[in-house]
Design a protein around this motif. Structure first.
Motif, PDB file in Angstrom:
ATOM      1  N   LEU A  94       0.696  -1.133  -0.042  1.00 52.68           N
ATOM      2  CA  LEU A  94       0.090   0.012   0.051  1.00 52.68           C
ATOM      3  C   LEU A  94       0.943   1.176  -0.134  1.00 52.68           C
ATOM      4  O   LEU A  94       1.543   1.462   0.826  1.00 52.68           O
ATOM      5  N   GLU A 271      -5.757   5.047  -4.954  1.00 53.32           N
ATOM      6  CA  GLU A 271      -4.966   4.092  -4.575  1.00 53.32           C
ATOM      7  C   GLU A 271      -3.871   4.116  -3.493  1.00 53.32           C
ATOM      8  O   GLU A 271      -3.212   3.542  -3.107  1.00 53.32           O
ATOM      9  N   THR A 272      -3.934   5.541  -3.298  1.00 50.87           N
ATOM     10  CA  THR A 272      -2.926   5.911  -2.422  1.00 50.87           C
ATOM     11  C   THR A 272      -3.205   6.191  -1.130  1.00 50.87           C
ATOM     12  O   THR A 272      -4.183   7.035  -0.542  1.00 50.87           O
ATOM     13  N   PRO A 288      -7.237   3.636   1.279  1.00 47.30           N
ATOM     14  CA  PRO A 288      -8.161   3.115   0.211  1.00 47.30           C
ATOM     15  C   PRO A 288      -8.481   1.638   0.749  1.00 47.30           C
ATOM     16  O   PRO A 288      -7.455   0.930   1.037  1.00 47.30           O
ATOM     17  N   THR A 293     -13.281   4.240   1.405  1.00 49.97           N
ATOM     18  CA  THR A 293     -11.875   4.560   2.123  1.00 49.97           C
ATOM     19  C   THR A 293     -12.090   4.522   3.803  1.00 49.97           C
ATOM     20  O   THR A 293     -13.195   4.762   4.104  1.00 49.97           O
TER      21      THR A 293
END
Length: 556
Positions: A94, A271-272, A288, A293
């Motif tokens: 991640l 995606e961050t 995410p 979220t």
């Protein structure tokens, strides 16, 4: 996996483990792999408490560097890589963005130094067979690049940012269950909804010896005695309450409980993930997860029993204010919160006499307490503190100590390299692609869900659908979960309540309240399998509601 307290109470075990969260589950898996005879008892459902209430991160603990806890950071970073290997369907890289402001601890220089150490301490992070699991080193981003990723950040004083990598769990409840399933497959006897009400004790010299526990079956009301050569207290935030059952009154170690709430919203950051400085001390994450979220987490001292943990409307209001302060362009309101949950961290209280408690800066180190040394009570060990990421290593330490006290010869610890129950997968992405091709009669999102939740064992679930075609159908419109998952949980995974299935065996309810259609279909499948009457079905639906309702802090 069968629940049989009668059989469990008719035998003497090497280890009796109290607690079915990640600590107890890891200990059971390690001990069973080594050939020890294991019984595990959990008063609620497996993974129901702190284990389920985490931020879903497997991380090295970058901020622990500020406290000089280099050994804890190194341990965590080593364990992060191990998680990627033994649970490839559950643990994934991640990317994290940390914005920088001015100078000091939030400035470019401080983070450069910290992340350089972080990368050095994770020197072995890419000793992995799966290239998709490898983690790049950190890199510096310009102010423009940072705002492209997250335009809602505070812009005043923003100088740029750092991008680094940690890991995230797909479903911590399911990941914990895999330890339980694996231990049971290796011969361990396990039972949920079995509450320890006291220790079996006898005089020994000037002290006492624990020879097992008294257990109340919360499903039937029956009482049992479960005997073991050594009893392991892995009660998490309940561990000090378990220690009090020995009759010595005040336990030899106290716990500092830290409450952490999490909010789930629509997707906010692509995606961050982001680590953002809080309005007060501390920070919060924007994570995410499964197309949504997670905003988390708070870190406040919780002065009540862990049985009373919950999320209040005040908790949500205060946390949203902190998030909007750190991300002023977001303007989140209560209507944006699709779901919420809470966990209580069990931290070792290193200053029990201090009137001022600080859970945020308290250490996440674990301790294995031998009660023979601490209070002249033999036959009892307590696993205290720790964190999700280091739970496997804590289990290894506990079992090493247990084996030494038992004086038996066993196999060496193998959990570092042994795949978990569904983890026998060399490369997850090709595995999932092949599964979708092989089972093209199912929608790709159904196989995607099964692949993540069950890993290499997903075809065990599909076997139910092959026998009963109605179970191959999604539970509701837009659902990627099928009826076979519910049957599999009730028949093979010791799911005894509706919420066991929706909140812990699957992810059906962990993004928010499912539709009435989904709840009704899942309840009907369980009713058929477990013989529930209409009144029991109604009670199960009412019980499920508690996961989606707020309550005042400290409410029973």
């Amino acid at each position: 996996m069968k629940r049989d307290l009668g059989k469990m109470s008719g035998e003497t075990h090497d280890l009796v483990i109290i607690g079915g969260g990640i600590s107890g589950a890891s200990i059971a898996w390690d001990a069973a792999l080594r050939g020890l005879k294991v019984a595990l008892i959990e008063k609620e459902d497996f993974a129901h408490g702190t284990t389920a209430g985490s931020s879903k991160l497997i991380h090295g603990g970058l901020r622990y560097l500020q406290n000089g806890e280099l050994s804890l950071v190194r341990e965590s970073l080593r364990e992060r890589r191990i998680w990627e290997m033994i649970a490839p369907h559950m643990v994934f890289p991640l990317p994290f963005l940390m914005p920088t402001y001015g100078r000091g601890t939030r400035g470019q220089l401080a983070l450069t130094i910290g992340l350089t150490f972080y990368d050095l301490l994770s020197y072995d992070r890419n000793r992995l067979k799966d290239p998709d699991k490898k983690l790049p080193g950190y890199r510096t981003l310009s102010r423009k690049e940072v705002l492209e990723i997250m335009p809602s950040l505070k812009q005043e004083g923003l100088t740029g940012g750092k991008l680094y990598y940690d890991c995230q769990m797909f479903a911590p409840e399911r990941l914990c269950l895999e330890f339980i399933l694996g231990a049971a497959e290796c011969g361990a006897q396990v039972a949920n909804y079995a509450e320890v009400t006291g220790f079996l004790e006898e005089a020994e010299g000037n002290g006492r010896r624990v020879s097992g526990v008294r257990v109340k079956d919360r499903m039937s009301g029956d009482e049992h005695e479960v005997r073991g050569k050594l009893t392991i207290n892995a009660g998490g935030p309940w561990a000090d309450l378990v220690m009090q059952l020995s009759g010595n009154g005040k336990p030899p170690r106290g716990l500092l409980l830290s409450k952490g709430i999490h909010l789930i919203t629509r997707a906010l950051s692509g995606e961050t993930a982001l680590a953002v400085k809080s309005a007060h001390d501390g920070h919060f994450f924007v994570l995410p997860w499964r197309g949504h979220t997670i905003l988390g987490t708070t870190d406040t001292v919780f002065p009540h029993s862990p049985d009373q943990m919950g999320v209040s409307e005040s908790d949500i209001e205060k946390f949203l204010a902190a998030v909007n302060d750190g991300l002023p362009g977001m303007n989140l309101t209560r209507a944006d919160v699709q779901h919420f949950y809470v966990g209580v961290r069990p931290l070792i209280d290193e200053e029990p006499e201090s009137g001022k408690k600080d859970s945020y800066n308290a250490s996440r180190e674990a301790e294995v307490l031998d009660h023979e040394e601490a209070e002249n009570v033999s036959g009892l060990l307590s696993a205290l503190g720790g964190k999700w990421t280091t739970s496997r290593n804590l289990a290894e330490e506990v079992v090493d100590k247990a084996v030494k006290k038992l004086g038996v010869a066993v196999k060496p610890c193998a959990t570092e390299k042994t795949p978990l129950y569904g983890g026998a997968i060399e490369r997850f992405r090709p595995f999932l692609e092949e599964a979708k091709e092989t089972h093209s009669a199912y929608a790709p999102e159904v196989i995607d869900t099964l692949g993540h939740f069950y890993g290499s064992r997903f075809e065990d679930v599909l076997a139910h659908a092959a026998e009963t075609p109605d179970l191959a159908k999604p539970l509701g419109a837009g659902s990627a979960d099928i009826g076979a998952e519910v049957l599999h949980a009730a028949r093979h995974e010791m799911a005894l309540h509706l919420d066991d299935v929706l909140m812990r065996r699957t992810g059906i309810g962990t993004l928010g309240r499912p539709s009435d259609e989904v709840i009704d279909k899942a309840a009907a499948i369980m009713a058929t399998e477990l013989g529930w009457e209409t009144a029991r079905v109604d009670a199960e639906k009412a019980r499920l509601h508690r996961y989606f309702a707020t309550r005042p802090e400290g409410a029973a």
